[in-house]
Design a protein around this motif. Structure first.
Motif, mmCIF file in Angstrom:
data_model
loop_
_atom_site.group_PDB
_atom_site.id
_atom_site.type_symbol
_atom_site.label_atom_id
_atom_site.label_comp_id
_atom_site.label_asym_id
_atom_site.label_seq_id
_atom_site.Cartn_x
_atom_site.Cartn_y
_atom_site.Cartn_z
ATOM 1 N N ARG A 16 -0.864 -0.391 12.972
ATOM 2 C CA ARG A 16 -1.328 -1.610 12.316
ATOM 3 C C ARG A 16 -2.447 -1.309 11.319
ATOM 4 O O ARG A 16 -2.517 -1.914 10.244
ATOM 5 C CB ARG A 16 -1.782 -2.639 13.347
ATOM 6 C CG ARG A 16 -0.666 -3.152 14.238
ATOM 7 C CD ARG A 16 -1.025 -4.467 14.905
ATOM 8 N NE ARG A 16 -2.295 -4.417 15.622
ATOM 9 C CZ ARG A 16 -2.442 -3.963 16.856
ATOM 10 N NH1 ARG A 16 -1.391 -3.519 17.527
ATOM 11 N NH2 ARG A 16 -3.630 -3.968 17.442
ATOM 12 N N LEU A 17 -3.319 -0.373 11.686
ATOM 13 C CA LEU A 17 -4.405 -0.010 10.786
ATOM 14 C C LEU A 17 -3.861 0.586 9.496
ATOM 15 O O LEU A 17 -4.385 0.322 8.402
ATOM 16 C CB LEU A 17 -5.353 0.985 11.464
ATOM 17 C CG LEU A 17 -6.496 1.526 10.595
ATOM 18 C CD1 LEU A 17 -7.353 0.395 10.044
ATOM 19 C CD2 LEU A 17 -7.355 2.512 11.400
ATOM 20 N N GLU A 18 -2.799 1.377 9.594
ATOM 21 C CA GLU A 18 -2.226 1.974 8.396
ATOM 22 C C GLU A 18 -1.676 0.894 7.462
ATOM 23 O O GLU A 18 -1.789 0.996 6.239
ATOM 24 C CB GLU A 18 -1.132 2.972 8.762
ATOM 25 C CG GLU A 18 -0.889 3.979 7.668
ATOM 26 C CD GLU A 18 0.115 5.061 8.039
ATOM 27 O OE1 GLU A 18 -0.034 6.168 7.520
ATOM 28 O OE2 GLU A 18 1.037 4.781 8.814
ATOM 29 N N ILE A 19 -1.088 -0.153 8.039
ATOM 30 C CA ILE A 19 -0.595 -1.257 7.208
ATOM 31 C C ILE A 19 -1.768 -1.993 6.557
ATOM 32 O O ILE A 19 -1.726 -2.329 5.373
ATOM 33 C CB ILE A 19 0.256 -2.225 8.042
ATOM 34 C CG1 ILE A 19 1.491 -1.504 8.610
ATOM 35 C CG2 ILE A 19 0.700 -3.417 7.188
ATOM 36 C CD1 ILE A 19 2.298 -2.334 9.587
ATOM 37 N N ALA A 20 -2.837 -2.220 7.343
ATOM 38 C CA ALA A 20 -4.021 -2.890 6.794
ATOM 39 C C ALA A 20 -4.620 -2.077 5.658
ATOM 40 O O ALA A 20 -5.033 -2.632 4.633
ATOM 41 C CB ALA A 20 -5.056 -3.096 7.900
ATOM 42 N N ARG A 21 -4.656 -0.757 5.828
ATOM 43 C CA ARG A 21 -5.204 0.108 4.772
ATOM 44 C C ARG A 21 -4.372 0.018 3.496
ATOM 45 O O ARG A 21 -4.903 -0.036 2.388
ATOM 46 C CB ARG A 21 -5.264 1.548 5.271
ATOM 47 C CG ARG A 21 -5.965 2.499 4.313
ATOM 48 C CD ARG A 21 -6.014 3.901 4.848
ATOM 49 N NE ARG A 21 -4.683 4.476 5.002
ATOM 50 C CZ ARG A 21 -4.455 5.728 5.404
ATOM 51 N NH1 ARG A 21 -5.481 6.514 5.725
ATOM 52 N NH2 ARG A 21 -3.228 6.185 5.517
ATOM 53 N N ALA A 22 -3.046 -0.023 3.646
ATOM 54 C CA ALA A 22 -2.175 -0.154 2.469
ATOM 55 C C ALA A 22 -2.409 -1.497 1.781
ATOM 56 O O ALA A 22 -2.448 -1.583 0.546
ATOM 57 C CB ALA A 22 -0.714 -0.005 2.884
ATOM 58 N N LEU A 23 -2.565 -2.554 2.555
ATOM 59 C CA LEU A 23 -2.781 -3.882 1.972
ATOM 60 C C LEU A 23 -4.103 -3.968 1.226
ATOM 61 O O LEU A 23 -4.241 -4.787 0.312
ATOM 62 C CB LEU A 23 -2.746 -4.948 3.072
ATOM 63 C CG LEU A 23 -1.369 -5.404 3.533
ATOM 64 C CD1 LEU A 23 -1.511 -6.305 4.751
ATOM 65 C CD2 LEU A 23 -0.630 -6.132 2.430
ATOM 66 N N ALA A 24 -5.073 -3.143 1.613
ATOM 67 C CA ALA A 24 -6.385 -3.186 0.967
ATOM 68 C C ALA A 24 -6.310 -2.798 -0.501
ATOM 69 O O ALA A 24 -7.215 -3.121 -1.280
ATOM 70 C CB ALA A 24 -7.363 -2.273 1.703
ATOM 71 N N THR A 25 -5.239 -2.124 -0.923
ATOM 72 C CA THR A 25 -5.078 -1.772 -2.338
ATOM 73 C C THR A 25 -4.579 -2.945 -3.172
ATOM 74 O O THR A 25 -4.417 -2.807 -4.387
ATOM 75 C CB THR A 25 -4.107 -0.588 -2.500
ATOM 76 O OG1 THR A 25 -2.785 -0.988 -2.130
ATOM 77 C CG2 THR A 25 -4.541 0.611 -1.662
ATOM 78 N N LYS A 26 -4.307 -4.057 -2.501
ATOM 79 C CA LYS A 26 -3.799 -5.270 -3.153
ATOM 80 C C LYS A 26 -2.460 -5.025 -3.858
ATOM 81 O O LYS A 26 -2.320 -5.244 -5.078
ATOM 82 C CB LYS A 26 -4.824 -5.857 -4.117
ATOM 83 C CG LYS A 26 -6.096 -6.351 -3.431
ATOM 84 C CD LYS A 26 -7.012 -7.057 -4.388
ATOM 85 C CE LYS A 26 -8.228 -7.634 -3.666
ATOM 86 N NZ LYS A 26 -7.890 -8.694 -2.698
ATOM 87 N N PRO A 27 -1.457 -4.573 -3.112
ATOM 88 C CA PRO A 27 -0.165 -4.252 -3.731
ATOM 89 C C PRO A 27 0.669 -5.489 -4.011
ATOM 90 O O PRO A 27 0.471 -6.550 -3.414
ATOM 91 C CB PRO A 27 0.511 -3.391 -2.663
ATOM 92 C CG PRO A 27 0.001 -3.976 -1.375
ATOM 93 C CD PRO A 27 -1.440 -4.338 -1.663
ATOM 94 N N ARG A 28 1.632 -5.311 -4.891
ATOM 95 C CA ARG A 28 2.691 -6.307 -5.077
ATOM 96 C C ARG A 28 3.938 -5.911 -4.291
ATOM 97 O O ARG A 28 4.765 -6.760 -3.975
ATOM 98 C CB ARG A 28 3.022 -6.445 -6.557
ATOM 99 C CG ARG A 28 1.894 -7.017 -7.401
ATOM 100 C CD ARG A 28 2.286 -7.071 -8.870
ATOM 101 N NE ARG A 28 3.425 -7.960 -9.075
ATOM 102 C CZ ARG A 28 4.159 -7.989 -10.181
ATOM 103 N NH1 ARG A 28 3.877 -7.154 -11.177
ATOM 104 N NH2 ARG A 28 5.177 -8.817 -10.293
ATOM 105 N N LEU A 29 4.072 -4.606 -4.021
ATOM 106 C CA LEU A 29 5.190 -4.087 -3.244
ATOM 107 C C LEU A 29 4.631 -3.190 -2.153
ATOM 108 O O LEU A 29 3.881 -2.252 -2.434
ATOM 109 C CB LEU A 29 6.152 -3.294 -4.128
ATOM 110 C CG LEU A 29 7.300 -2.580 -3.419
ATOM 111 C CD1 LEU A 29 8.256 -3.580 -2.777
ATOM 112 C CD2 LEU A 29 8.058 -1.670 -4.398
ATOM 113 N N LEU A 30 5.002 -3.471 -0.906
ATOM 114 C CA LEU A 30 4.533 -2.707 0.248
ATOM 115 C C LEU A 30 5.711 -1.979 0.872
ATOM 116 O O LEU A 30 6.705 -2.606 1.252
ATOM 117 C CB LEU A 30 3.875 -3.641 1.266
ATOM 118 C CG LEU A 30 3.369 -3.015 2.564
ATOM 119 C CD1 LEU A 30 2.281 -1.983 2.278
ATOM 120 C CD2 LEU A 30 2.836 -4.105 3.490
ATOM 121 N N LEU A 31 5.617 -0.653 0.974
ATOM 122 C CA LEU A 31 6.659 0.171 1.572
ATOM 123 C C LEU A 31 6.223 0.561 2.986
ATOM 124 O O LEU A 31 5.183 1.213 3.163
ATOM 125 C CB LEU A 31 6.888 1.442 0.739
ATOM 126 C CG LEU A 31 7.770 1.346 -0.515
ATOM 127 C CD1 LEU A 31 7.269 0.305 -1.483
ATOM 128 C CD2 LEU A 31 7.860 2.714 -1.198
#
Length: 254
Positions: free
Chosen positions: A160-175
């Motif tokens: 879950r932390l890895e997903i939160a870290r990815a979201l912190a970049t403010k993406p439009r597309l999340l892989l």
């Protein structure tokens, strides 16, 4: 619907091995899209092509209508594509909060001079990053672990932390690369609800690689099936579940 990501005849060759061959699919704005197939099918290689880890041997990869092949991973992330990894890649000696904040720095506006001088603008931005990171941890119900080292978290929490870290970049597309790996049924069910919530609250498109068919069929709106680096079927979950080619190559008979 508007295509956010498009792969057109994408191919990558490693010596004499063709890992991905003439692959075509698109992910629309706001879509939950699945990429499935047996081990060795080339799913993570596709993620690496999209995020600039590998450059395609031929073909085109478009994000928001612009080609991304040839760009470096940090440039692609800055353009709005973020990812998690099949094997967790957190910063183990950083705290949970620091892991999220370091990704938020992708959008920083203050430079080195401001950091050295601890300018008022730099301090304001750092406070903003900290607040945003804590909000993400609250969304993932991890705020109580903010000051823990990431390496001390249980496996599911690290995912879950890895997903939160990815979201912190403010993406439009999340892989998301196998986010349910190692999770028990309750954790997988919670993950499905979380993925839908992320799409709805963050207005982000999601491309999901996953072997847990309950998660894939339960959350994805369309699915691309990959076998030996080639796309053999694409469609809605109900159609994919009944496709004879997919049953023979991957799903098997129920």
């Amino acid at each position: 619907m508007t295509a956010l990501l498009e792969l057109k005849d994408a191919m990558i060759r490693f010596g004499g091995l063709v890992a991905v061959k003439d692959l075509n699919f698109s992910v629309n704005e706001g879509e939950l899209f699945g990429l499935i197939g047996p081990n060795g099918a080339g799913k993570t290689t596709v993620f690496n092509l999209i995020t600039g880890v590998y450059a395609p041997t031929s073909g085109t990869i478009l994000f928001d209508g612009k080609p991304v092949q040839g760009r470096k991973p940090h440039q692609i992330c800055g353009a709005g594509i973020a990812r998690t990894f099949q094997n967790i890649r957190l910063f183990p000696d950083m705290t949970v909060l620091e892991n999220v904040m370091v990704s938020r720095h992708m959008r920083k506006t203050q430079g080195l001079a401001g950091a050295v001088l601890r300018s008022a603008a730099f301090l304001r931005e750092e406070a903003e990053f900290r607040t945003d990171a804590m909000r993400l941890l609250e969304l993932f119900q991890m705020e109580k672990f903010a000051d823990e080292h990431a390496s001390n978290l249980p496996y599911g929490s690290q995912r879950r932390l890895e997903i939160a870290r990815a979201l912190a970049t403010k993406p439009r597309l999340l892989l998301l690369d196998e986010p349910a790996a190692g999770m028990n049924p309750q954790e997988s069910a919670d993950l499905m609800r979380l993925i839908r919530r992320l799409r709805d609250e963050f207005k982000v498109s999601i491309l999901l690689v996953e072997h847990n068919m309950k998660v894939v069929m339960g959350v994805c709106e369309r699915i691309q099936v990959l076998v030996h680096g080639e796309g053999i079927a694409v469609g809605e979950p109900a159609a994919i579940r009944k496709d004879p080619r997919v049953i023979e190559a991957y799903l098997g008979k129920e």
